[in-house]
Design a protein around this motif. Sequence first.
Motif, short mmCIF file in Angstrom:
data_model
loop_
_atom_site.label_atom_id
_atom_site.label_comp_id
_atom_site.label_asym_id
_atom_site.label_seq_id
_atom_site.Cartn_x
_atom_site.Cartn_y
_atom_site.Cartn_z
N SER A 135 23.79 -87.39 112.38
CA SER A 135 24.62 -86.56 112.77
C SER A 135 24.45 -85.41 113.47
O SER A 135 25.02 -85.32 114.62
CB SER A 135 25.98 -86.34 111.73
OG SER A 135 26.93 -85.32 111.92
N GLN A 136 24.24 -84.37 113.01
CA GLN A 136 23.75 -83.06 113.67
C GLN A 136 23.22 -83.31 115.51
O GLN A 136 23.29 -83.03 116.64
CB GLN A 136 23.30 -81.79 113.20
CG GLN A 136 24.12 -81.34 112.10
CD GLN A 136 22.83 -80.37 110.97
OE1 GLN A 136 22.30 -80.11 111.01
NE2 GLN A 136 24.67 -79.26 110.47
N TRP B 144 32.86 -87.51 114.49
CA TRP B 144 34.50 -86.55 113.76
C TRP B 144 35.02 -88.12 113.25
O TRP B 144 35.70 -87.11 111.96
CB TRP B 144 34.75 -86.24 115.08
CG TRP B 144 36.59 -85.05 114.92
CD1 TRP B 144 36.48 -84.33 113.91
CD2 TRP B 144 37.15 -85.36 115.01
NE1 TRP B 144 37.66 -83.92 113.87
CE2 TRP B 144 38.15 -84.19 114.86
CE3 TRP B 144 37.67 -86.41 115.50
CZ2 TRP B 144 40.06 -83.74 114.03
CZ3 TRP B 144 39.78 -86.99 115.41
CH2 TRP B 144 40.59 -86.12 114.95
N GLN B 145 35.39 -88.92 113.30
CA GLN B 145 36.24 -89.76 112.85
C GLN B 145 36.01 -89.77 111.65
O GLN B 145 36.38 -90.42 110.34
CB GLN B 145 36.71 -90.77 113.75
CG GLN B 145 37.32 -90.05 114.92
CD GLN B 145 39.20 -90.01 114.07
OE1 GLN B 145 39.58 -91.06 113.47
NE2 GLN B 145 39.25 -89.54 114.80
N LEU B 146 34.02 -90.61 111.42
CA LEU B 146 33.19 -90.65 110.37
C LEU B 146 32.90 -89.43 109.54
O LEU B 146 33.11 -89.85 107.82
CB LEU B 146 31.95 -91.45 110.90
CG LEU B 146 32.18 -92.92 111.25
CD1 LEU B 146 30.67 -92.92 111.92
CD2 LEU B 146 32.65 -93.56 110.79
N ARG C 228 28.33 -90.90 107.17
CA ARG C 228 29.63 -90.85 105.59
C ARG C 228 29.37 -90.64 105.06
O ARG C 228 29.83 -90.03 103.89
CB ARG C 228 29.99 -92.76 105.62
CG ARG C 228 30.67 -93.21 106.89
CD ARG C 228 31.38 -94.81 106.05
NE ARG C 228 32.47 -95.43 107.28
CZ ARG C 228 31.79 -96.20 108.14
NH1 ARG C 228 30.97 -97.53 107.15
NH2 ARG C 228 32.77 -97.02 109.06
N ASP C 229 27.39 -90.70 104.29
CA ASP C 229 27.12 -90.04 103.66
C ASP C 229 26.40 -88.52 103.97
O ASP C 229 25.60 -88.09 104.88
CB ASP C 229 25.95 -90.63 103.04
CG ASP C 229 25.64 -90.27 101.59
OD1 ASP C 229 26.01 -89.19 101.06
OD2 ASP C 229 24.79 -90.88 100.91
N PRO C 230 26.69 -86.98 103.97
CA PRO C 230 25.88 -86.34 104.25
C PRO C 230 25.43 -86.01 103.55
O PRO C 230 24.21 -85.49 104.22
CB PRO C 230 27.24 -85.50 104.51
CG PRO C 230 28.75 -86.09 103.36
CD PRO C 230 28.16 -87.20 102.95
#
Length: 115
Positions: free
Chosen positions: A67-68, A107-109, A58-60
């Motif tokens: 995430s990646q 993807w949804q997050l 959620r926090d990029p």
Amino acid sequence: MKFLAAFTLVPILCFAFQDLGSEYGGMGWLTDGYAAWPMMVGPVLMLLLFIKNRELIRDPRKGSNFSQTIKIVAFLFLIPNVFLALGYSWLAVISVLSTLTILVADWQLKKQARA
């Protein structure tokens, strides 16, 4: 990231050790299950890790690498687990569903974080 690396490398090392040990080492006790079961358990453990660390997605700024990395590893585990589900054991379907859950939930997050 340490757990993700362990969940990724252990099945790959078991698969390599099974292949080399049974063919060249004369270790007939290393069956296909020695490599298949860690390959099927890995995505389930990654799903638990994903659920535990979903705030990183959620926090990029904090979790872009997580995430990646988890998406790449999940996709790489998807292909062998599909073949395991077709040819080895129907229990690999659980791993396939875990992998697809990781890909869709990520993807949804990210979509929710942008909104």
